[in-house]
Design a protein around this motif. Structure first.
Motif, short mmCIF file in Angstrom:
data_model
loop_
_atom_site.label_atom_id
_atom_site.label_comp_id
_atom_site.label_asym_id
_atom_site.label_seq_id
_atom_site.Cartn_x
_atom_site.Cartn_y
_atom_site.Cartn_z
N GLU A 173 -34.26 -5.52 30.06
CA GLU A 173 -32.96 -4.87 30.28
C GLU A 173 -33.11 -3.54 31.00
O GLU A 173 -32.25 -3.14 31.78
CB GLU A 173 -32.24 -4.67 28.95
N ARG A 174 -34.19 -2.84 30.72
CA ARG A 174 -34.42 -1.52 31.33
C ARG A 174 -35.12 -1.63 32.68
O ARG A 174 -35.43 -0.61 33.31
CB ARG A 174 -35.25 -0.65 30.39
N GLY A 175 -35.39 -2.87 33.11
CA GLY A 175 -36.02 -3.08 34.41
C GLY A 175 -37.43 -2.55 34.50
O GLY A 175 -37.88 -2.10 35.56
N GLN A 176 -38.18 -2.61 33.37
CA GLN A 176 -39.52 -2.04 33.34
C GLN A 176 -40.60 -3.09 33.07
O GLN A 176 -41.71 -2.73 32.68
CB GLN A 176 -39.59 -0.96 32.25
N SER A 177 -40.29 -4.35 33.28
CA SER A 177 -41.28 -5.41 33.04
C SER A 177 -42.52 -5.17 33.90
O SER A 177 -42.43 -4.94 35.10
CB SER A 177 -40.68 -6.78 33.37
N GLY A 178 -43.68 -5.21 33.25
CA GLY A 178 -44.93 -5.03 33.97
C GLY A 178 -45.24 -3.60 34.36
O GLY A 178 -46.16 -3.35 35.14
N ALA A 179 -44.50 -2.64 33.82
CA ALA A 179 -44.72 -1.24 34.17
C ALA A 179 -46.02 -0.71 33.56
O ALA A 179 -46.46 -1.17 32.50
CB ALA A 179 -43.55 -0.38 33.70
N THR A 180 -46.62 0.23 34.25
CA THR A 180 -47.82 0.89 33.74
C THR A 180 -47.43 2.17 33.01
O THR A 180 -46.29 2.64 33.11
CB THR A 180 -48.78 1.24 34.88
N ILE A 181 -48.39 2.75 32.29
CA ILE A 181 -48.14 4.01 31.60
C ILE A 181 -47.75 5.09 32.60
O ILE A 181 -46.84 5.89 32.36
CB ILE A 181 -49.39 4.44 30.80
N ARG A 182 -48.42 5.10 33.76
CA ARG A 182 -48.13 6.11 34.77
C ARG A 182 -46.69 5.98 35.26
O ARG A 182 -45.98 6.98 35.44
CB ARG A 182 -49.10 5.99 35.95
N GLN A 183 -46.25 4.76 35.52
CA GLN A 183 -44.89 4.55 36.01
C GLN A 183 -43.85 4.97 34.97
O GLN A 183 -42.80 5.52 35.31
CB GLN A 183 -44.71 3.07 36.38
N LEU A 184 -44.15 4.72 33.70
CA LEU A 184 -43.22 5.09 32.63
C LEU A 184 -43.13 6.60 32.47
O LEU A 184 -42.04 7.17 32.36
CB LEU A 184 -43.65 4.44 31.31
N THR A 185 -44.28 7.25 32.44
CA THR A 185 -44.28 8.70 32.21
C THR A 185 -43.73 9.46 33.42
O THR A 185 -43.17 10.56 33.26
CB THR A 185 -45.69 9.21 31.89
N HIS A 186 -43.89 8.88 34.61
CA HIS A 186 -43.41 9.53 35.83
C HIS A 186 -41.91 9.84 35.75
O HIS A 186 -41.45 10.88 36.22
CB HIS A 186 -43.69 8.63 37.03
N GLN A 187 -41.16 8.95 35.12
CA GLN A 187 -39.71 9.12 35.04
C GLN A 187 -39.30 10.34 34.22
O GLN A 187 -38.21 10.87 34.39
CB GLN A 187 -39.09 7.86 34.42
N TYR A 188 -40.19 10.77 33.32
CA TYR A 188 -39.85 11.89 32.43
C TYR A 188 -40.35 13.24 32.95
O TYR A 188 -40.12 14.27 32.30
CB TYR A 188 -40.46 11.63 31.04
N LEU A 189 -41.03 13.23 34.08
CA LEU A 189 -41.63 14.46 34.57
C LEU A 189 -41.05 14.92 35.90
O LEU A 189 -41.65 15.72 36.62
CB LEU A 189 -43.15 14.28 34.70
N GLN A 190 -39.87 14.40 36.25
CA GLN A 190 -39.26 14.74 37.52
C GLN A 190 -38.89 16.22 37.61
O GLN A 190 -38.88 16.80 38.69
CB GLN A 190 -38.01 13.88 37.75
#
Length: 403
Positions: A173-190
């Motif tokens: 639902e969040r469109g994050q299938s197959g995401a890496t840790i780097r891709q996930l954390t990147h969203q919080y450090l903008q």
């Protein structure tokens, strides 16, 4: 015989005395998951999770916080070595709320759990027991054992198969299938580009590992979204885990904007370094003292970073093994940086700079397909290093100018 009976009775009474003493929660009690939004500091950029237990009948309103740490006891040394011990603390709700909402201006969302009185008391006893001095501490890990992970583990241990999570569905639902840790954390450090740069520099290829949907819960938001969909068994049927969800406090987003990070981001600053490298590479400046000073600072700085990365790789327990940042942050640059002031420029040093330049060019060309995704801000650094390496090699071929 009497002595044995007395000893056995004493042992029994001692065990009872050592058990955690907790009041029973009443029917009016509530247990909630608190999800706190990201803060301005790097350590709070990903948000926070905690449990709240309130019971007007017993006079209880406390926060159970697995994210407690102290700056005492050599905190920074332990942090550098990856040996931080966090613990579960019990703090009055109003005190924590004041910090999160008033002092830090962070969202506070409460999800009240749909539990029976027995389930509330089971979870309550588990948390109380976890908060005992002999049980409260744990070795903190950014991605695999933090405040959110601990809450997830608590519910699974207390309720077992009586609680169901639908992590796969949440991730899709969040469109994050197959995401890496780097891709996930990147969203919080903008809003904190320098903090992101520091994290991505120090942590290696582990950040590019794809994790399971269950492991996404290391982020408080994903734990909260999982609670939204979760179910718990009650009276032989499964019901929604969350009975009520509400904002206790909404942050003023304007106060959280970081203007410094916007106008003086790493990309901007490192692009300026690249521009200087281009300017001093013109023939009239290439052999000047300014060029030598620039080269010394550039290679020396990158060498320092390289030694830091080697230290993290071999002497700490961080997720910093196999760090491809060592390509540009070459530790040899620390010693060879002094060669920029040398009157004699031998072939060995000249060949080093040439090989280093080729390696940097290859890295730039393969930037998008490297096993570890390097921070884009380092692209200008790699270009500047490659340009100066070729320039120094050229000087070596034609002879170093005499001072």
């Amino acid at each position: 015989m009497k002595l044995k009976i007395i000893s056995a009775l004493s042992y029994f009474l001692l065990n009872i005395a050592l058990q955690p003493v907790s009041a029973q929660l009443t029917a009016s009690s509530k247990i909630s998951l608190l999800s706190i939004g990201p803060g301005k500091d790097v350590y709070s950029a990903f948000g926070h999770s905690a449990m709240r237990i309130s019971d007007p009948g017993s006079g209880i309103d406390n926060v159970y916080n697995y994210g407690t740490f102290t700056f005492d006891n050599n905190f920074y040394i332990k942090f550098a070595k990856g040996e931080n011990d966090y613990w579960l603390s019990i703090v009055p709700f109003q005190r924590e709320y004041y910090i999160w909402a008033v002092l830090e201006n962070r969202n506070v969302i409460q999800q009240t759990l749909n539990l029976t009185v027995k389930q509330k008391n089971d979870l309550y006893r588990f948390l109380e027991n976890n908060a005992l001095p002999q049980n409260s501490e744990y070795r903190y890990d950014y991605f695999y054992d933090n405040c959110s992970n601990r809450i997830d583990i608590a519910l699974k241990e207390v309720f077992g198969n009586n609680v169901k999570f639908y992590a796969d569905s949440v991730v899709k639902e969040r469109g994050q299938s197959g995401a890496t840790i780097r891709q996930l954390t990147h969203q919080y450090l903008q809003q904190n580009k320098w903090g992101e740069l520091g994290i991505e520099t120090c942590l290696g290829i582990e950040m590019d590992k794809k994790i399971t949907p269950e492991q996404f819960k290391f982020l408080p938001d994903f734990l909260m979204w999982n609670y939204d969909k979760a179910e718990i068994k009650s009276s032989d049927k499964f019901v929604p885990l969350v009975k009520e969800k509400m904002f206790l406090f909404k942050s003023n987003e304007q106060l959280n904007k970081e203007s410094f990070s916007t106008y003086f981001s790493p990309t901007v600053c490192f692009s300026i370094i690249l521009l200087i490298a281009v300017i001093i590479s013109f023939p009239k400046l290439n052999k000047s003292l300014y060029a030598r000073l620039f080269d010394f600072v550039l290679f020396f700085s990158c060498g320092i970073v390289g030694f830091l990365l080697l230290f993290l790789w071999f002497f700490t327990t961080h997720n910093s093994q196999m760090n491809f940042n060592l390509i540009w942050a070459n530790p040899l640059g620390l010693s060879l940086s002094f060669s920029t002031f040398s009157r004699k420029f031998n072939r060995t040093i000249s060949k080093y700079y040439f090989c280093y330049a080729l390696l940097l060019v290859f890295t730039i060309m393969a930037w998008a397909i490297l096993p570890q995704q390097l921070n884009f801000a380092y692209l200008p650094v790699c270009l500047a290093l490659a340009l100066r390496c070729f320039s120094i090699y050229s000087i070596g071929l034609h002879g170093r100018a005499q001072r």
